[in-house]
Enzyme design. Structure first.
Site, short mmCIF file in Angstrom:
data_model
loop_
_atom_site.label_atom_id
_atom_site.label_comp_id
_atom_site.label_asym_id
_atom_site.label_seq_id
_atom_site.Cartn_x
_atom_site.Cartn_y
_atom_site.Cartn_z
N SER A 168 47.64 132.77 -4.77
CA SER A 168 47.91 133.97 -5.56
C SER A 168 49.38 134.40 -5.38
CB SER A 168 46.94 135.08 -5.16
OG SER A 168 46.95 136.14 -6.08
N ASP B 42 38.39 131.96 -12.37
CA ASP B 42 39.31 132.96 -11.82
C ASP B 42 39.33 134.19 -12.74
OD1 ASP B 42 41.50 134.48 -10.91
OD2 ASP B 42 42.55 132.69 -10.22
N HIS C 233 38.78 133.81 -8.09
CA HIS C 233 40.12 133.99 -7.55
C HIS C 233 40.16 133.89 -6.02
CE1 HIS C 233 44.31 135.14 -7.70
NE2 HIS C 233 44.08 136.04 -6.76
#
Length: 302
Positions: free
Chosen positions: A155, A235, A265
């Site tokens: 991320s 995600d 995610h």
């Protein structure tokens, strides 16, 4: 005329609000609310480690753990772990344990400035500074194999890892990175803002209006090191298409995209075959280094 003025006034207010609240929206060092006071240690998973403090050029102190394999430590790969935008390194220990046990690697976990027990407050420039300071620290460790240092970023951490890799590539740093693994990361913060807020005016906001940009799409074009893209097909935060775009724009001759259809995610790392893909990538990086070394030796002897 009044409606035009009103439009521009509203647009200005939205842009101003966006700029002012960006840090609060992006950086979540207090999530959960104990994240700045309680940082679990690798003892929880019975991993051998040392607590480290890395000082940055601007005098911040970064708290971290260096988790080392017991046997043949200096022959193993060392992963430098760049975590996401919330929590602290203690929240990544379960993930680190999985990688430690299945991939037989050393792992350096650290908290960015303003996270966990690290000093300071987060910012884009600050986190870039932290990344380079940690990299320089790793390069000074005589007990780690300097030919096998690789970056892992998830991320927001993916954007930071890509910045560092791009910087090193442009500086022709030696020894080169062993490889890079990024997971569920974005092309840029402006692209994410358009995705999350779906406000028409954001389509016309230039990047200089953003306090944080993290322009990974432009930076990835400089990277030549082997790179593995891990993408969760489900995600819910970062569109998988952004990972596909990063993969597409990457110029590395050794790049691979792996999609985990059910990965979300924050849970892609729990997907079936996840660690096998990383182990396979590391084996290929090792083969690449051996091939390059052999070719170099042959060239020198001829």
């Amino acid at each position: 005329m009044q409606s035009v003025n009103s439009f521009f006034t509203n647009a200005q207010q939205q842009i101003s609000s966006l700029y002012g609240f960006q840090d609060a929206l992006l950086y979540q060092p207090n999530e959960p609310d104990t994240a700045r006071t309680i940082v679990q240690t690798p003892d929880v998973f019975h991993m051998p480690y040392e607590t480290i403090t890395i000082e940055t050029p601007d005098n911040e102190k970064l708290h971290g753990y260096l988790i080392k394999q017991i046997n043949r430590t200096n022959e193993r790969e060392t992963l430098v772990f760049f975590h996401g935008n919330a929590g602290n390194i203690g929240h990544r220990l379960q993930n680190a344990n999985l990688l430690y046990r299945t991939c037989n690697i050393n792992i350096l976990l650290f908290d960015y400035r303003g996270y966990g027990k690290s000093t300071g407050a987060p910012s884009e420039t600050g986190l870039y500074t932290d990344a380079l300071a940690v990299y320089n620290y790793v390069r000074k460790r005589n007990d780690l194999n300097q030919q096998k240092i690789f970056l892992f970023g998830r991320s927001l951490g993916g954007a930071i890892a890509l910045h560092l890799a791009s910087h090193l590539a442009q500086m022709n740093a030696t020894p080169p990175l062993y490889g890079i693994v990024i997971e569920n990361t974005f092309t840029s913060i402006p692209d994410m803002a358009k995705r999350l807020f779906q406000v028409t005016v954001l389509d016309y906001v230039p990047n200089w209006c953003y306090k944080n940009v993290y322009p990974s799409l432009g930076k990835i074009r400089h990277i030549k090191a082997p790179i593995l893209f891990l993408s969760g097909g489900q995600d819910e935060l970062v569109p998988p298409q952004m990972m596909e775009k990063l993969h597409e724009e990457c110029k590395s001759s050794k790049k691979q995209m792996v999609i985990f259809p059910d990965g979300q995610h924050n849970t892609t790392w729990l997907s079936h075959d996840y660690t096998n893909q990383i182990r396979k990538f590391l084996a290929e990086c090792s083969t690449l280094i051996e091939t390059t070394s052999s070719a170099s030796s042959a060239s020198c002897s001829s």
